[in-house]
Design a protein around this motif. Sequence first.
Motif, PDB file in Angstrom:
ATOM      1  N   PHE A  13     -16.168  25.975  19.342  1.00  0.00           N
ATOM      2  CA  PHE A  13     -17.440  25.533  18.981  1.00  0.00           C
ATOM      3  C   PHE A  13     -17.817  24.229  19.475  1.00  0.00           C
ATOM      4  CE2 PHE A  13     -20.866  23.563  16.365  1.00  0.00           C
ATOM      5  CZ  PHE A  13     -21.787  24.516  16.516  1.00  0.00           C
ATOM      6  N   ASN A  14     -16.943  23.374  19.204  1.00  0.00           N
ATOM      7  CA  ASN A  14     -16.772  21.891  19.336  1.00  0.00           C
ATOM      8  C   ASN A  14     -17.081  21.417  20.941  1.00  0.00           C
ATOM      9  OD1 ASN A  14     -17.299  21.146  16.774  1.00  0.00           O
ATOM     10  ND2 ASN A  14     -14.929  20.646  16.827  1.00  0.00           N
ATOM     11  N   LYS A  15     -16.206  22.420  21.533  1.00  0.00           N
ATOM     12  CA  LYS A  15     -16.186  22.374  23.171  1.00  0.00           C
ATOM     13  C   LYS A  15     -17.524  22.741  23.730  1.00  0.00           C
ATOM     14  CE  LYS A  15     -11.210  22.547  23.635  1.00  0.00           C
ATOM     15  NZ  LYS A  15      -9.845  23.455  24.161  1.00  0.00           N
ATOM     16  N   ALA A  16     -18.119  23.888  23.176  1.00  0.00           N
ATOM     17  CA  ALA A  16     -19.338  24.621  23.459  1.00  0.00           C
ATOM     18  C   ALA A  16     -20.446  23.549  23.333  1.00  0.00           C
ATOM     19  CB  ALA A  16     -19.663  25.715  23.120  1.00  0.00           C
ATOM     20  N   LEU A  17     -20.255  23.038  22.207  1.00  0.00           N
ATOM     21  CA  LEU A  17     -21.460  21.691  21.667  1.00  0.00           C
ATOM     22  C   LEU A  17     -21.386  20.457  22.925  1.00  0.00           C
ATOM     23  CD1 LEU A  17     -23.574  20.884  19.704  1.00  0.00           C
ATOM     24  CD2 LEU A  17     -21.769  19.799  18.563  1.00  0.00           C
ATOM     25  N   THR A  18     -20.229  20.251  23.207  1.00  0.00           N
ATOM     26  CA  THR A  18     -20.025  18.942  24.046  1.00  0.00           C
ATOM     27  C   THR A  18     -20.639  19.513  25.486  1.00  0.00           C
ATOM     28  OG1 THR A  18     -18.059  18.027  23.002  1.00  0.00           O
ATOM     29  CG2 THR A  18     -18.362  17.710  25.210  1.00  0.00           C
ATOM     30  N   GLU A  19     -20.145  20.784  25.762  1.00  0.00           N
ATOM     31  CA  GLU A  19     -20.591  21.389  27.194  1.00  0.00           C
ATOM     32  C   GLU A  19     -22.354  21.361  27.339  1.00  0.00           C
ATOM     33  OE1 GLU A  19     -19.811  22.033  31.203  1.00  0.00           O
ATOM     34  OE2 GLU A  19     -18.366  21.799  29.612  1.00  0.00           O
ATOM     35  N   SER A  20     -22.737  21.710  26.246  1.00  0.00           N
ATOM     36  CA  SER A  20     -24.163  22.046  25.736  1.00  0.00           C
ATOM     37  C   SER A  20     -24.846  20.510  26.231  1.00  0.00           C
ATOM     38  CB  SER A  20     -24.608  22.591  24.648  1.00  0.00           C
ATOM     39  OG  SER A  20     -24.533  21.459  23.537  1.00  0.00           O
ATOM     40  N   GLU A  21     -24.334  19.373  25.867  1.00  0.00           N
ATOM     41  CA  GLU A  21     -25.013  17.842  26.406  1.00  0.00           C
ATOM     42  C   GLU A  21     -25.169  18.039  27.878  1.00  0.00           C
ATOM     43  OE1 GLU A  21     -23.972  14.760  23.546  1.00  0.00           O
ATOM     44  OE2 GLU A  21     -22.161  15.876  23.434  1.00  0.00           O
TER      45      GLU A  21
END
Length: 230
Positions: A13-21
Amino acid sequence: MKKTSETSAEDIFNKALTESEKVENVMVDFSLVQEVKVPEVDQPIKVEQQDTTYLQNDPLEFITELHSPYGQFTLLYTNDQLYSDESEGTYKEISNDELNQLPEHIQNQRHLHVLLDHFAEFKDQFEIKRDDQQFVLSLSGNGEDFQSYVKNQIETSALGSSELPIEESELKINEVNININIDQESYEVASISTDFDSEIHYDDQSTITQKIERTYYDYNQQTKEIPEVD
Protein backbone atom coordinates in the motif's frame (compact mmCIF):
# COMPACT_ATOMS: atom_id res chain seq x y z
CA MET A 1 11.97 -8.36 -10.40
CA LYS A 2 9.15 -10.41 -8.89
CA LYS A 3 8.28 -9.28 -5.38
CA THR A 4 8.72 -11.87 -2.63
CA SER A 5 5.82 -13.39 -0.77
CA GLU A 6 7.11 -11.81 2.45
CA THR A 7 6.11 -8.33 1.27
CA SER A 8 3.35 -7.10 3.60
CA ALA A 9 0.06 -5.56 2.54
CA GLU A 10 1.04 -2.34 4.32
CA ASP A 11 4.37 -2.19 2.43
CA ILE A 12 2.56 -2.66 -0.88
CA PHE A 13 0.00 0.00 0.00
CA ASN A 14 2.74 2.47 0.94
CA LYS A 15 4.62 1.85 -2.32
CA ALA A 16 1.42 2.33 -4.35
CA LEU A 17 0.71 5.55 -2.45
CA THR A 18 4.24 6.81 -3.22
CA GLU A 19 3.90 5.79 -6.87
CA SER A 20 0.59 7.66 -7.14
CA GLU A 21 2.41 10.94 -6.41
CA LYS A 22 4.36 10.50 -9.66
CA VAL A 23 1.26 10.24 -11.88
CA GLU A 24 1.08 13.19 -14.26
CA ASN A 25 -2.02 11.98 -16.13
CA VAL A 26 -4.19 8.89 -16.34
CA MET A 27 -7.47 7.59 -17.75
CA VAL A 28 -10.10 6.29 -15.34
CA ASP A 29 -13.44 4.57 -15.92
CA PHE A 30 -15.85 5.19 -13.05
CA SER A 31 -19.24 3.67 -12.23
CA LEU A 32 -21.43 4.25 -9.19
CA VAL A 33 -24.68 2.82 -7.88
CA GLN A 34 -26.13 4.38 -4.73
CA GLU A 35 -29.44 3.55 -3.11
CA VAL A 36 -31.20 5.42 -0.31
CA LYS A 37 -34.25 3.92 1.41
CA VAL A 38 -36.38 6.13 3.64
CA PRO A 39 -39.76 5.34 5.27
CA GLU A 40 -41.47 8.34 3.67
CA VAL A 41 -40.81 7.06 0.12
CA ASP A 42 -42.24 3.79 -1.17
CA GLN A 43 -39.46 3.09 -3.66
CA PRO A 44 -35.71 3.31 -2.99
CA ILE A 45 -34.01 6.44 -4.35
CA LYS A 46 -31.45 4.97 -6.74
CA VAL A 47 -28.64 6.92 -8.40
CA GLU A 48 -26.53 5.49 -11.22
CA GLN A 49 -23.61 7.43 -12.62
CA GLN A 50 -20.78 6.58 -15.04
CA ASP A 51 -17.95 8.52 -16.57
CA THR A 52 -14.73 8.08 -18.50
CA THR A 53 -12.25 10.73 -17.44
CA TYR A 54 -8.84 11.92 -18.59
CA LEU A 55 -7.31 13.25 -15.38
CA GLN A 56 -4.29 15.53 -15.33
CA ASN A 57 -2.51 16.49 -12.11
CA ASP A 58 -0.68 19.54 -10.80
CA PRO A 59 -2.82 21.48 -11.40
CA LEU A 60 -5.97 19.36 -11.42
CA GLU A 61 -7.59 19.43 -14.87
CA PHE A 62 -9.83 16.90 -16.60
CA ILE A 63 -12.01 16.01 -19.56
CA THR A 64 -14.90 13.66 -18.82
CA GLU A 65 -17.73 11.93 -20.64
CA LEU A 66 -20.40 11.89 -17.93
CA HIS A 67 -23.63 9.88 -17.78
CA SER A 68 -25.67 10.99 -14.76
CA PRO A 69 -29.27 11.58 -13.59
CA TYR A 70 -28.77 15.17 -14.77
CA GLY A 71 -28.03 14.08 -18.34
CA GLN A 72 -25.10 13.16 -20.57
CA PHE A 73 -22.32 15.69 -20.92
CA THR A 74 -18.80 16.20 -22.17
CA LEU A 75 -17.20 18.39 -19.52
CA LEU A 76 -13.87 20.18 -19.26
CA TYR A 77 -12.27 21.46 -16.06
CA THR A 78 -9.40 23.91 -16.42
CA ASN A 79 -8.24 27.06 -14.64
CA ASP A 80 -10.61 26.29 -11.72
CA GLN A 81 -13.68 26.46 -13.97
CA LEU A 82 -16.01 23.74 -15.26
CA TYR A 83 -17.20 23.97 -18.88
CA SER A 84 -19.52 21.99 -21.12
CA ASP A 85 -18.27 21.11 -24.59
CA GLU A 86 -20.96 22.63 -26.83
CA SER A 87 -19.27 21.75 -30.12
CA GLU A 88 -15.75 21.50 -31.48
CA GLY A 89 -13.70 24.22 -29.84
CA THR A 90 -16.73 25.87 -28.15
CA TYR A 91 -17.08 25.75 -24.38
CA LYS A 92 -19.71 27.16 -22.03
CA GLU A 93 -19.27 27.82 -18.31
CA ILE A 94 -21.39 25.51 -16.15
CA SER A 95 -23.88 27.22 -13.85
CA ASN A 96 -25.65 24.09 -12.57
CA ASP A 97 -24.97 23.69 -8.82
CA GLU A 98 -25.04 19.89 -8.89
CA LEU A 99 -22.66 19.61 -11.85
CA ASN A 100 -20.34 22.14 -10.23
CA GLN A 101 -19.79 19.58 -7.46
CA LEU A 102 -17.99 17.39 -10.02
CA PRO A 103 -14.44 18.79 -9.64
CA GLU A 104 -14.52 18.03 -5.90
CA HIS A 105 -15.92 14.57 -6.64
CA ILE A 106 -13.28 13.87 -9.32
CA GLN A 107 -10.55 14.83 -6.87
CA ASN A 108 -11.96 12.74 -4.00
CA GLN A 109 -13.15 9.66 -5.89
CA ARG A 110 -10.86 9.31 -8.95
CA HIS A 111 -7.61 11.17 -8.16
CA LEU A 112 -5.36 8.30 -7.11
CA HIS A 113 -3.19 9.96 -4.46
CA VAL A 114 -6.16 11.63 -2.75
CA LEU A 115 -8.19 8.42 -2.86
CA LEU A 116 -5.40 6.25 -1.48
CA ASP A 117 -4.77 8.84 1.20
CA HIS A 118 -8.40 8.36 2.31
CA PHE A 119 -7.59 4.67 2.83
CA ALA A 120 -4.28 5.25 4.64
CA GLU A 121 -5.79 5.13 8.14
CA PHE A 122 -6.87 1.52 7.41
CA LYS A 123 -3.66 0.34 5.72
CA ASP A 124 -2.74 -2.02 8.56
CA GLN A 125 -6.10 -3.80 8.12
CA PHE A 126 -5.66 -4.84 4.47
CA GLU A 127 -5.19 -8.49 3.57
CA ILE A 128 -3.16 -9.49 0.55
CA LYS A 129 -3.72 -11.94 -2.27
CA ARG A 130 -1.65 -12.41 -5.42
CA ASP A 131 -2.20 -13.49 -8.97
CA ASP A 132 0.42 -13.68 -11.73
CA GLN A 133 0.60 -9.93 -12.26
CA GLN A 134 -1.17 -8.10 -9.46
CA PHE A 135 -1.34 -7.70 -5.73
CA VAL A 136 -4.94 -7.60 -4.48
CA LEU A 137 -5.39 -5.66 -1.23
CA SER A 138 -8.74 -6.32 0.45
CA LEU A 139 -10.38 -4.85 3.52
CA SER A 140 -13.73 -5.62 5.14
CA GLY A 141 -14.94 -3.81 8.25
CA ASN A 142 -17.79 -2.16 10.12
CA GLY A 143 -18.53 0.05 13.08
CA GLU A 144 -17.65 3.54 14.29
CA ASP A 145 -14.10 3.50 12.89
CA PHE A 146 -15.61 3.83 9.40
CA GLN A 147 -18.14 6.62 10.11
CA SER A 148 -15.94 9.44 8.81
CA TYR A 149 -14.92 7.44 5.73
CA VAL A 150 -18.54 6.58 4.82
CA LYS A 151 -19.74 10.16 5.35
CA ASN A 152 -17.03 11.36 2.97
CA GLN A 153 -18.05 8.69 0.44
CA ILE A 154 -21.66 9.86 0.59
CA GLU A 155 -20.78 13.55 0.23
CA THR A 156 -18.21 13.25 -2.58
CA SER A 157 -19.51 10.44 -4.83
CA ALA A 158 -22.99 10.85 -6.30
CA LEU A 159 -23.95 14.29 -7.62
CA GLY A 160 -26.45 15.92 -5.26
CA SER A 161 -25.65 13.65 -2.29
CA SER A 162 -23.85 16.40 -0.37
CA GLU A 163 -27.33 17.81 0.31
CA LEU A 164 -28.38 14.72 2.30
CA PRO A 165 -28.92 15.79 5.97
CA ILE A 166 -26.59 13.27 7.60
CA GLU A 167 -24.43 13.71 10.69
CA GLU A 168 -21.38 11.47 11.07
CA SER A 169 -22.43 10.40 14.57
CA GLU A 170 -25.81 9.23 13.25
CA LEU A 171 -24.31 6.70 10.84
CA LYS A 172 -24.34 3.02 11.75
CA ILE A 173 -21.86 1.23 9.48
CA ASN A 174 -22.94 -2.35 8.82
CA GLU A 175 -20.27 -3.17 6.23
CA VAL A 176 -17.42 -1.55 4.32
CA ASN A 177 -15.37 -3.25 1.58
CA ILE A 178 -12.30 -1.86 -0.20
CA ASN A 179 -10.37 -3.76 -2.89
CA ILE A 180 -7.26 -2.38 -4.60
CA ASN A 181 -5.54 -4.16 -7.51
CA ILE A 182 -1.90 -3.13 -7.86
CA ASP A 183 0.62 -4.10 -10.56
CA GLN A 184 3.39 -6.23 -9.01
CA GLU A 185 6.15 -4.62 -11.07
CA SER A 186 5.26 -0.92 -11.27
CA TYR A 187 2.99 -0.58 -8.21
CA GLU A 188 0.55 1.30 -10.42
CA VAL A 189 -3.08 0.86 -9.36
CA ALA A 190 -5.12 -1.07 -11.92
CA SER A 191 -8.50 -0.80 -10.19
CA ILE A 192 -10.23 0.19 -6.97
CA SER A 193 -13.66 -0.99 -5.87
CA THR A 194 -15.44 0.28 -2.78
CA ASP A 195 -18.84 -0.42 -1.28
CA PHE A 196 -20.69 0.07 1.98
CA ASP A 197 -23.99 -0.62 3.73
CA SER A 198 -25.14 1.85 6.39
CA GLU A 199 -28.15 2.93 8.45
CA ILE A 200 -29.17 6.16 10.14
CA HIS A 201 -29.13 5.77 13.95
CA TYR A 202 -32.23 7.83 14.64
CA ASP A 203 -34.28 5.82 12.15
CA ASP A 204 -33.18 2.25 11.52
CA GLN A 205 -35.56 1.98 8.59
CA SER A 206 -33.40 4.43 6.60
CA THR A 207 -30.43 2.89 4.79
CA ILE A 208 -27.76 4.05 2.36
CA THR A 209 -25.80 1.59 0.23
CA GLN A 210 -23.18 2.39 -2.38
CA LYS A 211 -20.88 0.56 -4.79
CA ILE A 212 -18.17 2.18 -6.91
CA GLU A 213 -15.86 0.61 -9.51
CA ARG A 214 -12.79 2.46 -10.85
CA THR A 215 -10.39 1.22 -13.54
CA TYR A 216 -7.10 3.05 -14.27
CA TYR A 217 -5.09 2.85 -17.49
CA ASP A 218 -2.87 4.81 -19.92
CA TYR A 219 -0.61 6.10 -17.17
CA ASN A 220 1.33 9.22 -18.26
CA GLN A 221 0.34 8.68 -21.90
CA GLN A 222 -1.24 12.12 -22.44
CA THR A 223 -4.19 10.33 -24.03
CA LYS A 224 -6.02 13.65 -24.46
CA GLU A 225 -5.07 17.30 -24.59
CA ILE A 226 -6.59 19.88 -22.24
CA PRO A 227 -7.63 22.74 -24.55
CA GLU A 228 -7.13 26.39 -23.75
CA VAL A 229 -10.41 28.25 -23.16
CA ASP A 230 -10.64 31.99 -23.73
